[in-house]
Write a protein that holds these residues in place. Sequence first.
Motif, PDB file in Angstrom:
ATOM      1  N   ALA A  31       0.832  -1.199   0.000  1.00 14.74           N
ATOM      2  CA  ALA A  31       0.000   0.000   0.000  1.00 14.74           C
ATOM      3  C   ALA A  31       0.871   1.254   0.000  1.00 14.74           C
ATOM      4  O   ALA A  31       0.586   2.216  -0.714  1.00 14.74           O
ATOM      5  CB  ALA A  31      -0.930   0.006   1.206  1.00 14.74           C
ATOM      6  N   ARG A  32       1.972   1.210   0.784  1.00 15.04           N
ATOM      7  CA  ARG A  32       2.879   2.371   0.823  1.00 15.04           C
ATOM      8  C   ARG A  32       3.500   2.599  -0.555  1.00 15.04           C
ATOM      9  O   ARG A  32       3.567   3.711  -1.059  1.00 15.04           O
ATOM     10  CB  ARG A  32       4.009   2.163   1.816  1.00 15.04           C
ATOM     11  CG  ARG A  32       3.592   2.060   3.247  1.00 15.04           C
ATOM     12  CD  ARG A  32       3.227   3.425   3.829  1.00 15.04           C
ATOM     13  NE  ARG A  32       3.181   3.390   5.271  1.00 15.04           N
ATOM     14  CZ  ARG A  32       2.290   2.699   5.975  1.00 15.04           C
ATOM     15  NH1 ARG A  32       1.364   2.005   5.362  1.00 15.04           N
ATOM     16  NH2 ARG A  32       2.300   2.723   7.292  1.00 15.04           N
ATOM     17  N   ILE A  33       3.967   1.498  -1.153  1.00 13.58           N
ATOM     18  CA  ILE A  33       4.582   1.614  -2.481  1.00 13.58           C
ATOM     19  C   ILE A  33       3.564   2.182  -3.462  1.00 13.58           C
ATOM     20  O   ILE A  33       3.862   3.085  -4.244  1.00 13.58           O
ATOM     21  CB  ILE A  33       5.093   0.237  -2.963  1.00 13.58           C
ATOM     22  CG1 ILE A  33       6.287  -0.184  -2.119  1.00 13.58           C
ATOM     23  CG2 ILE A  33       5.464   0.280  -4.442  1.00 13.58           C
ATOM     24  CD1 ILE A  33       6.782  -1.587  -2.412  1.00 13.58           C
ATOM     25  N   ASN A  34       2.331   1.690  -3.364  1.00 15.64           N
ATOM     26  CA  ASN A  34       1.300   2.155  -4.295  1.00 15.64           C
ATOM     27  C   ASN A  34       0.986   3.625  -4.102  1.00 15.64           C
ATOM     28  O   ASN A  34       0.790   4.360  -5.058  1.00 15.64           O
ATOM     29  CB  ASN A  34       0.033   1.312  -4.143  1.00 15.64           C
ATOM     30  CG  ASN A  34       0.269  -0.103  -4.633  1.00 15.64           C
ATOM     31  OD1 ASN A  34       1.253  -0.368  -5.312  1.00 15.64           O
ATOM     32  ND2 ASN A  34      -0.629  -1.008  -4.272  1.00 15.64           N
ATOM     33  N   ARG A  35       0.944   4.034  -2.822  1.00 15.16           N
ATOM     34  CA  ARG A  35       0.651   5.445  -2.561  1.00 15.16           C
ATOM     35  C   ARG A  35       1.765   6.312  -3.145  1.00 15.16           C
ATOM     36  O   ARG A  35       1.519   7.340  -3.766  1.00 15.16           O
ATOM     37  CB  ARG A  35       0.517   5.683  -1.062  1.00 15.16           C
ATOM     38  CG  ARG A  35      -0.426   6.847  -0.749  1.00 15.16           C
ATOM     39  CD  ARG A  35      -0.520   7.114   0.734  1.00 15.16           C
ATOM     40  NE  ARG A  35      -0.778   5.907   1.496  1.00 15.16           N
ATOM     41  CZ  ARG A  35      -0.415   5.753   2.778  1.00 15.16           C
ATOM     42  NH1 ARG A  35       0.210   6.714   3.422  1.00 15.16           N
ATOM     43  NH2 ARG A  35      -0.702   4.654   3.424  1.00 15.16           N
ATOM     44  N   MET A  36       3.015   5.857  -2.929  1.00 18.39           N
ATOM     45  CA  MET A  36       4.161   6.590  -3.464  1.00 18.39           C
ATOM     46  C   MET A  36       4.059   6.675  -4.985  1.00 18.39           C
ATOM     47  O   MET A  36       4.277   7.732  -5.574  1.00 18.39           O
ATOM     48  CB  MET A  36       5.433   5.869  -3.043  1.00 18.39           C
ATOM     49  CG  MET A  36       6.712   6.535  -3.467  1.00 18.39           C
ATOM     50  SD  MET A  36       8.141   5.599  -2.881  1.00 18.39           S
ATOM     51  CE  MET A  36       8.235   4.313  -4.107  1.00 18.39           C
ATOM     52  N   MET A  37       3.670   5.532  -5.605  1.00 18.17           N
ATOM     53  CA  MET A  37       3.579   5.516  -7.056  1.00 18.17           C
ATOM     54  C   MET A  37       2.460   6.433  -7.553  1.00 18.17           C
ATOM     55  O   MET A  37       2.603   7.096  -8.576  1.00 18.17           O
ATOM     56  CB  MET A  37       3.342   4.091  -7.565  1.00 18.17           C
ATOM     57  CG  MET A  37       4.588   3.227  -7.566  1.00 18.17           C
ATOM     58  SD  MET A  37       6.011   4.081  -8.253  1.00 18.17           S
ATOM     59  CE  MET A  37       5.401   4.455  -9.898  1.00 18.17           C
ATOM     60  N   ASP A  38       1.342   6.474  -6.803  1.00 14.12           N
ATOM     61  CA  ASP A  38       0.253   7.379  -7.184  1.00 14.12           C
ATOM     62  C   ASP A  38       0.761   8.814  -7.213  1.00 14.12           C
ATOM     63  O   ASP A  38       0.487   9.582  -8.133  1.00 14.12           O
ATOM     64  CB  ASP A  38      -0.911   7.262  -6.189  1.00 14.12           C
ATOM     65  CG  ASP A  38      -1.629   5.930  -6.336  1.00 14.12           C
ATOM     66  OD1 ASP A  38      -1.388   5.252  -7.354  1.00 14.12           O
ATOM     67  OD2 ASP A  38      -2.416   5.574  -5.441  1.00 14.12           O
ATOM     68  N   ARG A  39       1.525   9.153  -6.143  1.00 12.06           N
ATOM     69  CA  ARG A  39       2.044  10.510  -6.027  1.00 12.06           C
ATOM     70  C   ARG A  39       3.016  10.805  -7.180  1.00 12.06           C
ATOM     71  O   ARG A  39       2.960  11.867  -7.801  1.00 12.06           O
ATOM     72  CB  ARG A  39       2.729  10.665  -4.659  1.00 12.06           C
ATOM     73  CG  ARG A  39       3.421  11.978  -4.414  1.00 12.06           C
ATOM     74  CD  ARG A  39       2.450  13.048  -3.950  1.00 12.06           C
ATOM     75  NE  ARG A  39       3.137  14.307  -3.696  1.00 12.06           N
ATOM     76  CZ  ARG A  39       2.763  15.474  -4.209  1.00 12.06           C
ATOM     77  NH1 ARG A  39       1.691  15.558  -4.946  1.00 12.06           N
ATOM     78  NH2 ARG A  39       3.424  16.569  -3.934  1.00 12.06           N
ATOM     79  N   ILE A  40       3.915   9.848  -7.438  1.00 15.28           N
ATOM     80  CA  ILE A  40       4.891  10.047  -8.513  1.00 15.28           C
ATOM     81  C   ILE A  40       4.181  10.192  -9.856  1.00 15.28           C
ATOM     82  O   ILE A  40       4.488  11.083 -10.644  1.00 15.28           O
ATOM     83  CB  ILE A  40       5.902   8.872  -8.562  1.00 15.28           C
ATOM     84  CG1 ILE A  40       6.818   8.944  -7.348  1.00 15.28           C
ATOM     85  CG2 ILE A  40       6.722   8.909  -9.844  1.00 15.28           C
ATOM     86  CD1 ILE A  40       7.773   7.778  -7.215  1.00 15.28           C
ATOM     87  N   ALA A  41       3.176   9.315 -10.063  1.00 17.68           N
ATOM     88  CA  ALA A  41       2.452   9.386 -11.336  1.00 17.68           C
ATOM     89  C   ALA A  41       1.757  10.736 -11.482  1.00 17.68           C
ATOM     90  O   ALA A  41       1.783  11.355 -12.551  1.00 17.68           O
ATOM     91  CB  ALA A  41       1.448   8.242 -11.427  1.00 17.68           C
ATOM     92  N   ALA A  42       1.162  11.208 -10.361  1.00 19.51           N
ATOM     93  CA  ALA A  42       0.473  12.502 -10.411  1.00 19.51           C
ATOM     94  C   ALA A  42       1.471  13.615 -10.723  1.00 19.51           C
ATOM     95  O   ALA A  42       1.200  14.504 -11.534  1.00 19.51           O
ATOM     96  CB  ALA A  42      -0.237  12.778  -9.090  1.00 19.51           C
ATOM     97  N   LEU A  43       2.638  13.537 -10.071  1.00 19.30           N
ATOM     98  CA  LEU A  43       3.659  14.566 -10.308  1.00 19.30           C
ATOM     99  C   LEU A  43       4.156  14.530 -11.755  1.00 19.30           C
ATOM    100  O   LEU A  43       4.358  15.575 -12.370  1.00 19.30           O
ATOM    101  CB  LEU A  43       4.840  14.377  -9.358  1.00 19.30           C
ATOM    102  CG  LEU A  43       4.596  14.816  -7.918  1.00 19.30           C
ATOM    103  CD1 LEU A  43       5.780  14.449  -7.032  1.00 19.30           C
ATOM    104  CD2 LEU A  43       4.362  16.325  -7.849  1.00 19.30           C
ATOM    105  N   MET A  44       4.334  13.299 -12.265  1.00 18.12           N
ATOM    106  CA  MET A  44       4.794  13.176 -13.648  1.00 18.12           C
ATOM    107  C   MET A  44       3.766  13.770 -14.603  1.00 18.12           C
ATOM    108  O   MET A  44       4.121  14.503 -15.533  1.00 18.12           O
ATOM    109  CB  MET A  44       5.019  11.702 -14.010  1.00 18.12           C
ATOM    110  CG  MET A  44       6.134  11.035 -13.255  1.00 18.12           C
ATOM    111  SD  MET A  44       7.742  11.520 -13.879  1.00 18.12           S
ATOM    112  CE  MET A  44       7.739  10.641 -15.430  1.00 18.12           C
TER     113      MET A  44
END
Lengths: 229, 456
Positions: free
Chosen positions: B216-229
Amino acid sequence: MGRKILLIEDDAETAGYITKGLGEQGHVVDHAGDGRDGLFLASDPGYDLVVLDRMLPGLDGLAIVRAMRAAGVPTPVLILSALASLDQRIEGLDGGSDDYLVKPFAFSELIARVNALLRRADGRGGDATETRLVVGPLEIDLLGRVVRREGRTIDLKPREYSLLEYLARNAGRVVTRTMLLEQVWDYHFDPGTNVIDVHVSRLRRKLDDGFEMPLLQTVRGAGYRLAAA
Amino acid sequence: MARLPTTARIAALSILLALLSNLALIGFIHFRTHDDALGALRQRVSEQADVLADLHASGGRWALADAINHALRDDSTLIVALVDGEGRVVAGNLVETRLADFHSSGFQTGELRTRHGTRPKESGFVVRTFPGGDMLVSGRSFDERLTLQRTLERSLFVALALSLLLGVACGLLIARYVGQRVGAIVDAVDEIGEGDLSRRAPVLGGGSDAFDRLSARINRMMDRIAALMDELRVITDSLAHDLRSPVGRLRSRIERALATEDDALRDQLLAGVLEEADALTRMLTTVIEISRSEAMAGRQRFARIDPAALVGELAEMYEPLAEEAGVRLQVDVASPQAIMGHRQLLAQAMSNLVDNALLHGASGGCVTLSTAPAGPGMVRLGVSDRGPGIAPADHAEALRRFGRLDSSRSAPGAGLGLALASAVAHLHGGRLELDDARPGLVANILLPLDTRPAAS
């Protein structure tokens, strides 16, 4: 009225343009093309003003300012820089420089700021106990914060008073909108609207309505000037 | 030493732990139940054998046989046999078919059958051979306590072997399970690393165990990164796009200025060029300010700020402009508390909101600057107008960098005002919210209060 100004700027085109422009104002400009020469020349107390690019090859211009201040050289410093963010500007001012102008700049803005710094350097150590400013028919009592024109008291709000005081201290010289914003409001961002103009025109109405000679003049493309005489 | 793979180490560790805990348990049981009954038996049997051997040496075969028959009369645990060179029992109560296998030995235990017993009994015995071919088997059967103890010890040994087996099995199972769960996450991360930013780590059990929490942590981080990208891509695209129109205007004005013979027109065109260049510079400065705020730069300049004073200053600054636009500027300050903030950036953010209100909401005739508590530990700095407002569906677009609503395309500005206000709010650990003022728009900057004890 010509003054000695030291320009430390590595970009030859910008340096030529500034040297020419300040020369046309009657100033004598010495130019240093890198930080080492700049630092060497800046320690000469014979200059009335140092205009300094912040991003010099291999050196932060701020280091020159710090070195000057550490050596007790009081010459006013105007930093020119493409480092434009609020924090970078505040950092420059905190670092010992007296003014900070972001590149690209309007030349009128540079001239106005150079003149304001030269004037301030003249006043330094002098009339610190000044209690009265007189500009032509205008008389400002700095202690009582009372403004009179030809004997008639002019009722000003506190901000209008500060605005007038700053203009009066630079009487006869152009003062730009950003200078007013920085000096009178202590805001270092550009609101991008004519918010300053409206304040000035209000002040002008109070100052000039009912008198023949307009004191507060608009200088097209540059800013405002309170007539010296 | 080469390191074992993590899963193998987990397996080895769990096996070792199972073994150790079982050993401790078995050791404890053994210690509590074992007395040296076997030792006593061994001594008694050995002494008995010595006595009988002495008899054989001094009196010969028949003296020993007499003594054996005598002794058997009143000793029920005694097991004894005198065997001659041909394997015949001369005297004693031992009934044994494998006598030929018996060799001279020290103390040993084993099952021996007696003439009276129905079944073989657990016994301890000694075998002696004499010159001339005679052999003596002399022993005693275990009493009940010794039998029980022997049974217990044997069971404990079996238990130990079983526990070792179970430990190995459990360890391998655990290692396999951990390996699978970690492997699934690793696979997902690998795919992300290879460029598939939409891939997510598996969450199996509703997010309750450690692996799910990691996923879940990895996914949240990825959501954030994807949003930033996404945001970065939009910014780059919009920056490139939004620079085209002012650069185009610059170009056409310069072209016309070069072509014209009319000095007045040329001056007018060049003045326009300057204005356009200034607007461009302003836009770039704002873009820098936004990205710096989002990178959390500037927090070291935070100082204690009274929101009411800030709102008052801005109202004073904008009052003449509002009056000129025919708008009444109101200030509504309710129980303000101090915040830690960047005065310049907050003032710039608020001035953008006021600018927007005066630009788009002037028709409402009234703009209100306010500050009020907004829930626990938060304060609200708000600017509201009574103009046409923004439809809730368009709020997100309005907040986006370079986001401009169709209704405002013709108005000046680069669409950065609200984006800056939002970035500044984030820098302060707060947020920017747009709301319907019924009628009109209210933009609120929500900021956390200064929680430190009041400065002296």
